[in-house]
Design a protein around this motif. Structure first.
Motif, PDB file in Angstrom:
ATOM      1  N   ILE A  64       0.861  -1.176   0.000  1.00 48.96           N
ATOM      2  CA  ILE A  64       0.000   0.000   0.000  1.00 48.96           C
ATOM      3  C   ILE A  64       0.902   1.231   0.000  1.00 48.96           C
ATOM      4  O   ILE A  64       1.669   1.453   0.939  1.00 48.96           O
ATOM      5  CB  ILE A  64      -0.948   0.024   1.217  1.00 48.96           C
ATOM      6  CG1 ILE A  64      -1.756  -1.272   1.292  1.00 48.96           C
ATOM      7  CG2 ILE A  64      -1.874   1.239   1.145  1.00 48.96           C
ATOM      8  CD1 ILE A  64      -2.600  -1.401   2.554  1.00 48.96           C
ATOM      9  N   TYR A  65       0.810   2.010  -1.065  1.00 48.03           N
ATOM     10  CA  TYR A  65       1.560   3.254  -1.193  1.00 48.03           C
ATOM     11  C   TYR A  65       0.690   4.356  -0.604  1.00 48.03           C
ATOM     12  O   TYR A  65      -0.437   4.577  -1.062  1.00 48.03           O
ATOM     13  CB  TYR A  65       1.888   3.524  -2.659  1.00 48.03           C
ATOM     14  CG  TYR A  65       2.803   2.474  -3.237  1.00 48.03           C
ATOM     15  CD1 TYR A  65       4.181   2.630  -3.190  1.00 48.03           C
ATOM     16  CD2 TYR A  65       2.292   1.314  -3.804  1.00 48.03           C
ATOM     17  CE1 TYR A  65       5.030   1.654  -3.700  1.00 48.03           C
ATOM     18  CE2 TYR A  65       3.127   0.333  -4.320  1.00 48.03           C
ATOM     19  CZ  TYR A  65       4.496   0.514  -4.265  1.00 48.03           C
ATOM     20  OH  TYR A  65       5.334  -0.449  -4.763  1.00 48.03           O
ATOM     21  N   THR A  66       1.211   5.034   0.422  1.00 54.82           N
ATOM     22  CA  THR A  66       0.387   5.956   1.201  1.00 54.82           C
ATOM     23  C   THR A  66       1.013   7.325   1.372  1.00 54.82           C
ATOM     24  O   THR A  66       2.204   7.512   1.166  1.00 54.82           O
ATOM     25  CB  THR A  66       0.132   5.397   2.619  1.00 54.82           C
ATOM     26  OG1 THR A  66       1.367   5.381   3.336  1.00 54.82           O
ATOM     27  CG2 THR A  66      -0.476   4.028   2.585  1.00 54.82           C
ATOM     28  N   LYS A  67       0.147   8.250   1.791  1.00 54.68           N
ATOM     29  CA  LYS A  67       0.538   9.547   2.334  1.00 54.68           C
ATOM     30  C   LYS A  67       0.059   9.512   3.779  1.00 54.68           C
ATOM     31  O   LYS A  67      -1.134   9.600   4.033  1.00 54.68           O
ATOM     32  CB  LYS A  67      -0.148  10.692   1.589  1.00 54.68           C
ATOM     33  CG  LYS A  67       0.320  10.881   0.189  1.00 54.68           C
ATOM     34  CD  LYS A  67      -0.444  11.926  -0.601  1.00 54.68           C
ATOM     35  CE  LYS A  67      -1.167  12.954   0.170  1.00 54.68           C
ATOM     36  NZ  LYS A  67      -1.894  13.933  -0.622  1.00 54.68           N
ATOM     37  N   PRO A  68       0.961   9.362   4.736  1.00 57.20           N
ATOM     38  CA  PRO A  68       0.529   9.134   6.114  1.00 57.20           C
ATOM     39  C   PRO A  68      -0.206  10.291   6.783  1.00 57.20           C
ATOM     40  O   PRO A  68      -1.012  10.065   7.670  1.00 57.20           O
ATOM     41  CB  PRO A  68       1.817   8.821   6.866  1.00 57.20           C
ATOM     42  CG  PRO A  68       2.929   9.023   5.935  1.00 57.20           C
ATOM     43  CD  PRO A  68       2.392   9.279   4.571  1.00 57.20           C
ATOM     44  N   GLN A  69       0.041  11.512   6.357  1.00 57.84           N
ATOM     45  CA  GLN A  69      -0.597  12.662   6.998  1.00 57.84           C
ATOM     46  C   GLN A  69      -1.835  13.110   6.225  1.00 57.84           C
ATOM     47  O   GLN A  69      -1.738  13.479   5.061  1.00 57.84           O
ATOM     48  CB  GLN A  69       0.393  13.827   7.100  1.00 57.84           C
ATOM     49  CG  GLN A  69       1.594  13.534   7.969  1.00 57.84           C
ATOM     50  CD  GLN A  69       1.223  13.310   9.419  1.00 57.84           C
ATOM     51  OE1 GLN A  69       0.345  13.978   9.963  1.00 57.84           O
ATOM     52  NE2 GLN A  69       1.870  12.344  10.049  1.00 57.84           N
ATOM     53  N   GLY A  70      -2.999  13.050   6.869  1.00 52.31           N
ATOM     54  CA  GLY A  70      -4.214  13.622   6.301  1.00 52.31           C
ATOM     55  C   GLY A  70      -4.849  12.869   5.147  1.00 52.31           C
ATOM     56  O   GLY A  70      -5.619  13.446   4.395  1.00 52.31           O
ATOM     57  N   CYS A  71      -4.528  11.602   4.994  1.00 53.15           N
ATOM     58  CA  CYS A  71      -5.104  10.827   3.892  1.00 53.15           C
ATOM     59  C   CYS A  71      -6.120   9.827   4.467  1.00 53.15           C
ATOM     60  O   CYS A  71      -5.749   8.748   4.920  1.00 53.15           O
ATOM     61  CB  CYS A  71      -4.006  10.100   3.117  1.00 53.15           C
ATOM     62  SG  CYS A  71      -4.624   9.048   1.775  1.00 53.15           S
ATOM     63  N   PHE A  72      -7.399  10.209   4.443  1.00 56.50           N
ATOM     64  CA  PHE A  72      -8.443   9.345   4.997  1.00 56.50           C
ATOM     65  C   PHE A  72      -8.478   7.998   4.287  1.00 56.50           C
ATOM     66  O   PHE A  72      -8.571   6.952   4.923  1.00 56.50           O
ATOM     67  CB  PHE A  72      -9.816  10.021   4.890  1.00 56.50           C
ATOM     68  CG  PHE A  72     -10.941   9.119   5.308  1.00 56.50           C
ATOM     69  CD1 PHE A  72     -11.218   8.909   6.651  1.00 56.50           C
ATOM     70  CD2 PHE A  72     -11.717   8.466   4.360  1.00 56.50           C
ATOM     71  CE1 PHE A  72     -12.248   8.063   7.036  1.00 56.50           C
ATOM     72  CE2 PHE A  72     -12.746   7.613   4.738  1.00 56.50           C
ATOM     73  CZ  PHE A  72     -13.010   7.421   6.086  1.00 56.50           C
ATOM     74  N   GLY A  73      -8.414   8.007   2.952  1.00 53.95           N
ATOM     75  CA  GLY A  73      -8.455   6.763   2.189  1.00 53.95           C
ATOM     76  C   GLY A  73      -7.316   5.832   2.540  1.00 53.95           C
ATOM     77  O   GLY A  73      -7.489   4.614   2.599  1.00 53.95           O
ATOM     78  N   CYS A  74      -6.137   6.410   2.764  1.00 47.07           N
ATOM     79  CA  CYS A  74      -4.967   5.596   3.147  1.00 47.07           C
ATOM     80  C   CYS A  74      -5.211   4.918   4.492  1.00 47.07           C
ATOM     81  O   CYS A  74      -5.015   3.709   4.646  1.00 47.07           O
ATOM     82  CB  CYS A  74      -3.720   6.469   3.242  1.00 47.07           C
ATOM     83  SG  CYS A  74      -3.260   7.315   1.718  1.00 47.07           S
ATOM     84  N   THR A  75      -5.643   5.718   5.461  1.00 53.25           N
ATOM     85  CA  THR A  75      -5.894   5.191   6.806  1.00 53.25           C
ATOM     86  C   THR A  75      -6.965   4.113   6.775  1.00 53.25           C
ATOM     87  O   THR A  75      -6.803   3.033   7.355  1.00 53.25           O
ATOM     88  CB  THR A  75      -6.313   6.332   7.750  1.00 53.25           C
ATOM     89  OG1 THR A  75      -5.260   7.304   7.780  1.00 53.25           O
ATOM     90  CG2 THR A  75      -6.587   5.817   9.149  1.00 53.25           C
ATOM     91  N   THR A 127       2.792  -4.370   3.196  1.00 46.94           N
ATOM     92  CA  THR A 127       3.929  -3.467   3.283  1.00 46.94           C
ATOM     93  C   THR A 127       3.429  -2.074   2.960  1.00 46.94           C
ATOM     94  O   THR A 127       2.766  -1.878   1.938  1.00 46.94           O
ATOM     95  CB  THR A 127       5.022  -3.876   2.270  1.00 46.94           C
ATOM     96  OG1 THR A 127       5.436  -5.214   2.566  1.00 46.94           O
ATOM     97  CG2 THR A 127       6.212  -2.939   2.335  1.00 46.94           C
ATOM     98  N   GLU A 128       3.730  -1.136   3.832  1.00 47.83           N
ATOM     99  CA  GLU A 128       3.337   0.253   3.599  1.00 47.83           C
ATOM    100  C   GLU A 128       4.542   1.037   3.101  1.00 47.83           C
ATOM    101  O   GLU A 128       5.631   0.936   3.666  1.00 47.83           O
ATOM    102  CB  GLU A 128       2.810   0.883   4.885  1.00 47.83           C
ATOM    103  CG  GLU A 128       2.377   2.313   4.708  1.00 47.83           C
ATOM    104  CD  GLU A 128       1.806   2.929   5.968  1.00 47.83           C
ATOM    105  OE1 GLU A 128       1.394   4.093   5.890  1.00 47.83           O
ATOM    106  OE2 GLU A 128       1.767   2.269   7.022  1.00 47.83           O
ATOM    107  N   VAL A 129       4.341   1.804   2.044  1.00 45.22           N
ATOM    108  CA  VAL A 129       5.397   2.641   1.485  1.00 45.22           C
ATOM    109  C   VAL A 129       4.907   4.086   1.480  1.00 45.22           C
ATOM    110  O   VAL A 129       3.875   4.396   0.887  1.00 45.22           O
ATOM    111  CB  VAL A 129       5.765   2.184   0.052  1.00 45.22           C
ATOM    112  CG1 VAL A 129       6.863   3.078  -0.516  1.00 45.22           C
ATOM    113  CG2 VAL A 129       6.196   0.725   0.029  1.00 45.22           C
ATOM    114  N   ASP A 130       5.658   4.959   2.141  1.00 46.81           N
ATOM    115  CA  ASP A 130       5.309   6.370   2.255  1.00 46.81           C
ATOM    116  C   ASP A 130       5.802   7.104   1.009  1.00 46.81           C
ATOM    117  O   ASP A 130       7.009   7.272   0.809  1.00 46.81           O
ATOM    118  CB  ASP A 130       5.963   6.938   3.513  1.00 46.81           C
ATOM    119  CG  ASP A 130       5.664   8.406   3.746  1.00 46.81           C
ATOM    120  OD1 ASP A 130       5.121   9.076   2.840  1.00 46.81           O
ATOM    121  OD2 ASP A 130       5.982   8.888   4.840  1.00 46.81           O
ATOM    122  N   ILE A 131       4.872   7.553   0.179  1.00 46.93           N
ATOM    123  CA  ILE A 131       5.257   8.212  -1.068  1.00 46.93           C
ATOM    124  C   ILE A 131       5.725   9.651  -0.849  1.00 46.93           C
ATOM    125  O   ILE A 131       6.256  10.270  -1.764  1.00 46.93           O
ATOM    126  CB  ILE A 131       4.125   8.174  -2.126  1.00 46.93           C
ATOM    127  CG1 ILE A 131       2.878   8.892  -1.625  1.00 46.93           C
ATOM    128  CG2 ILE A 131       3.853   6.749  -2.558  1.00 46.93           C
ATOM    129  CD1 ILE A 131       1.804   9.083  -2.679  1.00 46.93           C
TER     130      ILE A 131
END
Length: 84
Positions: free
Chosen positions: A5-16, A30-34
């Motif tokens: 899962i490629y994510t934006k950890p701050q402020g991304c409701f869909g990611c969370t 595996t989480e990858v911070d883009i």
């Protein structure tokens, strides 16, 4: 099966929410911070063609699929594949 899962950890409701759904189902990913990984950002935008996080990429038995954004039906499909 591999799940990334490629994510934006701050402020991304869909990611969370996507991570929560997989975690609740007991599926490791595996989480990858883009925002900190330029190669990952280039991969999802240039190679896969996405501009929205999260981007979910899963592989099972040599077959790969991916999507962008919060997509509960796709998450459920992967959960079902994992349990078969």
């Amino acid at each position: 099966m591999t799940l990334t899962i490629y994510t934006k950890p701050q402020g991304c409701f869909g990611c969370t929410k996507t991570k929560e759904l997989f975690a609740k189902a007991g599926i490791a990913f595996t989480e990858v911070d883009i925002t900190t990984n330029d190669q990952a950002l280039e991969y999802i935008s240039e190679e896969l063609g996405y501009s929205q996080a999260p981007v979910v990429v899963y592989e099972k038995d040599g077959s790969e699929d991916h999507w962008s954004g919060l997509n509960p039906s796709k998450v459920q499909h992967v959960i079902e594949l994992h349990n078969t």
